[in-house]
Design a protein around this motif. Structure first.
Motif, PDB file in Angstrom:
ATOM      1  N   TYR A  36       0.861  -1.175   0.000  1.00 19.33           N
ATOM      2  CA  TYR A  36       0.000   0.000   0.000  1.00 19.33           C
ATOM      3  C   TYR A  36       0.898   1.224   0.000  1.00 19.33           C
ATOM      4  O   TYR A  36       2.097   1.139   0.261  1.00 19.33           O
ATOM      5  N   ARG A  37       0.296   2.353  -0.268  1.00 20.74           N
ATOM      6  CA  ARG A  37       1.048   3.601  -0.145  1.00 20.74           C
ATOM      7  C   ARG A  37       0.152   4.676   0.427  1.00 20.74           C
ATOM      8  O   ARG A  37      -1.073   4.632   0.275  1.00 20.74           O
ATOM      9  N   GLN A  38       0.809   5.635   1.082  1.00 20.70           N
ATOM     10  CA  GLN A  38       0.075   6.765   1.638  1.00 20.70           C
ATOM     11  C   GLN A  38       0.882   8.029   1.419  1.00 20.70           C
ATOM     12  O   GLN A  38       2.003   8.162   1.934  1.00 20.70           O
ATOM     13  N   GLN A  43      -5.497   9.405   1.550  1.00 23.00           N
ATOM     14  CA  GLN A  43      -5.810   8.110   2.148  1.00 23.00           C
ATOM     15  C   GLN A  43      -4.837   7.036   1.646  1.00 23.00           C
ATOM     16  O   GLN A  43      -4.284   7.134   0.555  1.00 23.00           O
ATOM     17  N   ARG A  44      -4.699   6.029   2.454  1.00 25.99           N
ATOM     18  CA  ARG A  44      -3.880   4.890   2.064  1.00 25.99           C
ATOM     19  C   ARG A  44      -4.540   4.181   0.881  1.00 25.99           C
ATOM     20  O   ARG A  44      -5.760   4.010   0.860  1.00 25.99           O
ATOM     21  N   TRP A 109       1.465  -5.153   9.564  1.00 28.10           N
ATOM     22  CA  TRP A 109       2.044  -4.039   8.814  1.00 28.10           C
ATOM     23  C   TRP A 109       3.516  -3.871   9.137  1.00 28.10           C
ATOM     24  O   TRP A 109       3.918  -3.974  10.291  1.00 28.10           O
ATOM     25  N   GLY A 112       7.081   0.781   6.742  1.00 28.01           N
ATOM     26  CA  GLY A 112       7.008   1.686   5.605  1.00 28.01           C
ATOM     27  C   GLY A 112       8.374   2.169   5.152  1.00 28.01           C
ATOM     28  O   GLY A 112       9.318   2.248   5.932  1.00 28.01           O
TER      29      GLY A 112
END
Length: 119
Positions: A36-38, A43-44, A109, A112
């Motif tokens: 995922y990216r934010q 929003q993610r 998770w 990041g």
């Protein structure tokens, strides 16, 4: 499940990066591993994922530029990102989804890794 994401950095538009997500377990014992990216103020969003049977999926907006792959021996999932654009700037997060035989789902998770694309 512990996840360690790496490979982010600063790159010029049009360049490439390969992100790595190292898992503490055999990745094919996990239901899926995803990126995922934010971006700041956004929003993610889902980027790409791979499920236990090897099927991969890349978000429509990134198809043709991003690809997901694995190195089973290293329990690592890679995100190859080509032709990067400034709008790809974000923190990229590694996610793993596991499920018990009774159907209870768990999300894990990583910390990041920051990708910055300059114009």
């Amino acid at each position: 499940v512990q996840l360690q994401a790496s490979g982010g950095g600063l790159v010029q538009a049009g360049g490439s990066l390969r992100l790595s997500c190292a898992a503490s377990v055999n990745i094919f014992t996990i239901k899926s591993v995803n990126w995922y990216r934010q971006a700041p103020g956004k929003q993610r969003e889902f980027v790409a994922g791979i499920i236990r049977d090897g099927t991969t999926n890349v978000a429509d907006s990134m198809k043709g530029r991003f690809a997901i792959s694995t190195d089973n021996a290293k329990n690592t999932v890679y995100l190859q990102m080509d032709n990067l654009r400034p709008e790809d700037t974000a923190v990229y997060l590694c996610n793993a989804v596991d499920q018990t035989p009774r159907g209870t789902t768990f999300n894990f998770w990583g910390q990041g890794t920051l990708v910055t694309v300059s114009s």
